[in-house]
Scaffold this motif. Structure first.
Motif, PDB file in Angstrom:
ATOM      1  N   VAL A 218       0.854  -1.178   0.000  1.00  0.00           N
ATOM      2  CA  VAL A 218       0.000   0.000   0.000  1.00  0.00           C
ATOM      3  C   VAL A 218       0.895   1.233   0.000  1.00  0.00           C
ATOM      4  O   VAL A 218       1.840   1.320   0.790  1.00  0.00           O
ATOM      5  N   THR A 219       0.623   2.167  -0.876  1.00  0.00           N
ATOM      6  CA  THR A 219       1.354   3.426  -0.949  1.00  0.00           C
ATOM      7  C   THR A 219       0.541   4.511  -0.265  1.00  0.00           C
ATOM      8  O   THR A 219      -0.634   4.713  -0.598  1.00  0.00           O
ATOM      9  N   VAL A 220       1.139   5.215   0.682  1.00  0.00           N
ATOM     10  CA  VAL A 220       0.476   6.329   1.352  1.00  0.00           C
ATOM     11  C   VAL A 220       0.648   7.585   0.509  1.00  0.00           C
ATOM     12  O   VAL A 220       1.772   7.936   0.109  1.00  0.00           O
ATOM     13  N   VAL A 221      -0.464   8.253   0.231  1.00  0.00           N
ATOM     14  CA  VAL A 221      -0.459   9.499  -0.538  1.00  0.00           C
ATOM     15  C   VAL A 221      -0.877  10.622   0.413  1.00  0.00           C
ATOM     16  O   VAL A 221      -2.065  10.786   0.709  1.00  0.00           O
ATOM     17  N   PRO A 222       0.068  11.398   0.943  1.00  0.00           N
ATOM     18  CA  PRO A 222      -0.305  12.473   1.861  1.00  0.00           C
ATOM     19  C   PRO A 222      -0.852  13.673   1.087  1.00  0.00           C
ATOM     20  O   PRO A 222      -0.388  13.974  -0.020  1.00  0.00           O
ATOM     21  N   GLU A 223      -1.835  14.337   1.676  1.00  0.00           N
ATOM     22  CA  GLU A 223      -2.375  15.546   1.048  1.00  0.00           C
ATOM     23  C   GLU A 223      -2.205  16.748   1.970  1.00  0.00           C
ATOM     24  O   GLU A 223      -2.652  16.736   3.118  1.00  0.00           O
ATOM     25  N   PRO A 285       6.055   8.387  -3.674  1.00  0.00           N
ATOM     26  CA  PRO A 285       6.022   8.745  -5.097  1.00  0.00           C
ATOM     27  C   PRO A 285       4.972   9.780  -5.457  1.00  0.00           C
ATOM     28  O   PRO A 285       5.038  10.357  -6.543  1.00  0.00           O
ATOM     29  N   TYR A 286       3.998  10.028  -4.557  1.00  0.00           N
ATOM     30  CA  TYR A 286       2.919  10.972  -4.840  1.00  0.00           C
ATOM     31  C   TYR A 286       2.665  11.844  -3.616  1.00  0.00           C
ATOM     32  O   TYR A 286       2.645  11.350  -2.488  1.00  0.00           O
ATOM     33  N   PHE A 324       1.208  29.044  -8.916  1.00  0.00           N
ATOM     34  CA  PHE A 324       1.532  28.631  -7.555  1.00  0.00           C
ATOM     35  C   PHE A 324       1.543  27.105  -7.444  1.00  0.00           C
ATOM     36  O   PHE A 324       2.490  26.506  -6.904  1.00  0.00           O
ATOM     37  N   LEU A 325       0.500  26.453  -7.972  1.00  0.00           N
ATOM     38  CA  LEU A 325       0.436  24.999  -7.894  1.00  0.00           C
ATOM     39  C   LEU A 325       1.525  24.344  -8.737  1.00  0.00           C
ATOM     40  O   LEU A 325       2.105  23.327  -8.343  1.00  0.00           O
ATOM     41  N   ARG A 326       1.845  24.947  -9.865  1.00  0.00           N
ATOM     42  CA  ARG A 326       2.923  24.383 -10.684  1.00  0.00           C
ATOM     43  C   ARG A 326       4.257  24.525  -9.970  1.00  0.00           C
ATOM     44  O   ARG A 326       5.100  23.627 -10.047  1.00  0.00           O
ATOM     45  N   ARG A 327       4.460  25.638  -9.282  1.00  0.00           N
ATOM     46  CA  ARG A 327       5.721  25.810  -8.551  1.00  0.00           C
ATOM     47  C   ARG A 327       5.860  24.736  -7.476  1.00  0.00           C
ATOM     48  O   ARG A 327       6.949  24.177  -7.283  1.00  0.00           O
ATOM     49  N   LEU A 328       4.770  24.418  -6.786  1.00  0.00           N
ATOM     50  CA  LEU A 328       4.814  23.353  -5.790  1.00  0.00           C
ATOM     51  C   LEU A 328       5.066  21.995  -6.443  1.00  0.00           C
ATOM     52  O   LEU A 328       5.823  21.167  -5.915  1.00  0.00           O
ATOM     53  N   ALA A 329       4.438  21.759  -7.595  1.00  0.00           N
ATOM     54  CA  ALA A 329       4.664  20.498  -8.312  1.00  0.00           C
ATOM     55  C   ALA A 329       6.114  20.379  -8.769  1.00  0.00           C
ATOM     56  O   ALA A 329       6.697  19.288  -8.735  1.00  0.00           O
ATOM     57  N   ASP A 330       6.700  21.494  -9.185  1.00  0.00           N
ATOM     58  CA  ASP A 330       8.123  21.483  -9.554  1.00  0.00           C
ATOM     59  C   ASP A 330       8.989  21.107  -8.353  1.00  0.00           C
ATOM     60  O   ASP A 330       9.937  20.324  -8.478  1.00  0.00           O
ATOM     61  N   ALA A 331       8.653  21.663  -7.195  1.00  0.00           N
ATOM     62  CA  ALA A 331       9.417  21.348  -5.984  1.00  0.00           C
ATOM     63  C   ALA A 331       9.297  19.867  -5.638  1.00  0.00           C
ATOM     64  O   ALA A 331      10.279  19.233  -5.229  1.00  0.00           O
ATOM     65  N   LEU A 332       8.102  19.317  -5.798  1.00  0.00           N
ATOM     66  CA  LEU A 332       7.926  17.889  -5.535  1.00  0.00           C
ATOM     67  C   LEU A 332       8.709  17.047  -6.537  1.00  0.00           C
ATOM     68  O   LEU A 332       9.317  16.024  -6.168  1.00  0.00           O
ATOM     69  N   ALA A 333       8.685  17.440  -7.800  1.00  0.00           N
ATOM     70  CA  ALA A 333       9.428  16.690  -8.810  1.00  0.00           C
ATOM     71  C   ALA A 333      10.919  16.669  -8.483  1.00  0.00           C
ATOM     72  O   ALA A 333      11.596  15.652  -8.688  1.00  0.00           O
ATOM     73  N   GLU A 334      11.438  17.778  -7.962  1.00  0.00           N
ATOM     74  CA  GLU A 334      12.843  17.819  -7.553  1.00  0.00           C
ATOM     75  C   GLU A 334      13.127  16.825  -6.434  1.00  0.00           C
ATOM     76  O   GLU A 334      14.267  16.395  -6.252  1.00  0.00           O
ATOM     77  N   GLY A 336      11.510  13.870  -6.229  1.00  0.00           N
ATOM     78  CA  GLY A 336      11.165  12.542  -6.707  1.00  0.00           C
ATOM     79  C   GLY A 336       9.722  12.150  -6.550  1.00  0.00           C
ATOM     80  O   GLY A 336       9.396  10.956  -6.604  1.00  0.00           O
ATOM     81  N   ALA A 337       8.818  13.113  -6.382  1.00  0.00           N
ATOM     82  CA  ALA A 337       7.395  12.817  -6.191  1.00  0.00           C
ATOM     83  C   ALA A 337       6.565  13.523  -7.260  1.00  0.00           C
ATOM     84  O   ALA A 337       6.894  14.637  -7.689  1.00  0.00           O
TER      85      ALA A 337
END
Length: 530
Positions: A218-223, A285-286, A324-334, A336-337
């Motif tokens: 099971v993968t935990v996906v935190p929000e 991963p997410y 704003f949301l894309r900037r956060l997604a970029d940070a997550l991609a850096e 590995g998520a």
């Protein structure tokens, strides 16, 4: 079996499986973890033999039982784990109880199976009502028994923050509790219980949850839901808000105008939180970043935020939200998520192409996201919001509305036949949501989730429900009983599961869906290109 395998044939012959039996082969640990109550022991040869077959997918398996014992071939640890879950369902329901020294008859069978979808999820809102760690671990076990593999934890909302932060300790010291909770039905005047409510997971708790979940595939996906739904965050750190004004952790339900500022200090704050979450959970991963139900009025009224938007060359505040949301997604991609968002974030435009979209407002907006090249996890209100009652009856516990039945869930198709092949290929899974405004305790969580989550499990694994689901579910109740699950009985709630005798007319699912359709249509007419 639930979920029913792709192939299940009866064979002649049978065997007996005894508690303490030996399991041998390549993937012993996966089988032992899947069947903890049988106290299986590793050995060079034994009653259960499990082997890796590289020709199979990671979650695929073959299971053969008969006079030679139990033989498993699996593509990887996950496949071996799911084969063992299927083996367990061949045993009597009593095998789900702790019974040292017991022996169980195993009928002869051949099972070949693999999942249709990689994302088979349950969402639990722990922000509105907190679920202690022990309940999260128990839910992981129940998910694993049904071959569900994504646990989406909604960790923050206006009504509470649910995770320790060593970098920003006021989050768990201030924002994790509220003095009282609204107890009214939807659209009724607010009434309150005057009882404090709270709780949070330490980072050590999260680390344990992450390890426990991974051991059960099971993968935990935190929000961390931003930039709206921010009252609890701003109760601790108002400087990260659009106005800088003090806030309280909300004690009522509904959408709040509280919103985080999009300025660089807020991005730095959130990336620090991401680092803490990812560091605690381990392999993550997410990460879900929300993006839903955002009231942008305070951004529009702020001269500082307006100046910042203009400095970025953005024309509107909707463009700023997308940035704003894309900037956060970029940070997550850096880190590995991949970012996951609710569908409003897609409608605002500007998402990273690898962002996963959850279309809670219906599969129409999900199709648009898929056509735009985004992976989609089907999450529509109907029939996958389990905070709705299971029947339009005055006996049902308090809910936001009614009714979403087991049959409704069983009839759902995550990748509709009228979509193109390319659009269908973008549907990577399906997930049910349990929002907990009116789910005050773990017993009610059980009632809301099960048996609807049994139907979800079959849809998520197979893409549909196989013939005889109703009869198989009737048999499956015995397993749920043995596991101690306080599910909703098919005839309606037990007397102790009922709630207030007064029940207003409430809101019907059909009315909700009509409203959502109009919202997504209006949003689409003004949506920028993506």
């Amino acid at each position: 079996m639930i979920p029913r395998p792709a192939l299940l044939n009866d064979l002649s012959g049978s065997c007996v499986l005894t508690s303490g039996a030996t399991v041998s082969g390549d993937l012993v640990d996966a089988v032992r973890t899947a069947l903890p109550g049988l106290d299986l022991r590793p050995g060079d040869s034994g009653e259960i033999d499990v082997r890796r077959d590289p020709a199979l997918g990671e979650e695929a398996y073959r299971l053969t039982t008969g006079s030679r014992g139990v033989e498993i071939a699996a593509g990887g640890p996950a496949g071996a784990f799911y084969a063992a879950q299927s083996l367990h369902q061949l045993l009597p329901a009593a095998s789900y109880r702790f019974s040292p020294g017991a022996s169980w008859p195993v009928p002869g069978a051949r099972v070949e199976d693999a999942p249709r979808f990689g994302w088979r999820g349950l969402h639990l809102d722990v922000a509105r009502h907190f679920s202690p760690k022990r309940e999260i671990l128990r839910l992981i076990d129940l998910m694993a028994a049904h071959k569900l593999n994504r646990l989406h934890l909604h960790l923050v909302d206006d009504q509470g923050w649910r995770v320790e932060s060593r970098a920003y300790p006021l989050l768990h010291e201030v924002s994790s509790h509220r003095p009282r909770t609204a107890t009214n039905y939807y659209r009724e005047p607010d009434t309150y219980d005057e009882v404090p409510h709270g709780g949070y997971y330490t980072l050590d708790d999260l680390a344990e949850i992450g390890v426990y979940a991974r051991s059960r595939h099971v993968t935990v996906v935190p929000e961390i839901d931003v930039p709206g739904h921010a009252s609890a965050i701003l109760a601790a750190y108002p400087a990260f808000g659009a106005t800088g004004e003090p806030h309280d952790v909300l004690d009522r339900w509904g959408i709040s105008p509280a919103i985080l500022s999009p300025l660089p200090p807020t991005v730095e704050f959130l990336t620090t939180i991401f680092d803490e979450l990812i560091g605690a959970l381990g392999e993550t991963p997410y990460v879900h970043i929300g993006g839903d139900e955002v009231v942008l009025d305070h951004w529009a009224e702020s001269a500082q935020i307006t100046a910042y938007r203009e400095s970025l060359g953005l024309a509107t505040i909707n463009d700023l939200q997308a940035w704003f949301l894309r900037r956060l997604a970029d940070a997550l991609a850096e880190r590995g998520a991949r970012a996951v968002v609710w569908d409003e974030a897609f409608v605002s435009g500007g998402l990273r192409q690898d962002t996963i979209v959850m279309p809670w407002r219906g599969m129409g907006v999900g199709r648009r996201a898929a056509a735009a090249g985004h992976d989609v996890v089907a999450t529509p209100v109907f029939p996958l919001y389990f905070d709705y009652a299971e029947a339009a009856s005055p006996d049902e516990p308090m809910a936001i509305g009614d009714a979403i039945t087991v049959e409704d869930v069983a009839a759902f198709r995550p990748a509709p036949e009228d979509w193109t092949d390319e659009e269908r290929a973008r549907v990577i899974g399906v997930q049910a949501q349990l929002w907990t405004e009116r789910v005050p305790d773990p017993r009610t969580v059980d009632y809301r989730l099960w048996p609807r989550a049994c139907a979800l499990a079959e849809v998520a694994w197979s893409g549909t429900t196989a013939a005889g689901f109703g009869e198989r579910l009737t048999e499956h109740y015995g397993r749920l009983d043995a596991l101690g699950v306080e599910y909703r009985p098919p005839a309606g709630p037990h007397p102790w599961q009922r709630r207030r005798p007064h029940r207003p007319s409430g809101v019907r699912v059909a009315d909700v869906m009509a409203r959502i359709d109009s919202m997504t249509h209006d949003a689409e007419s003004t949506r920028p290109s993506v």
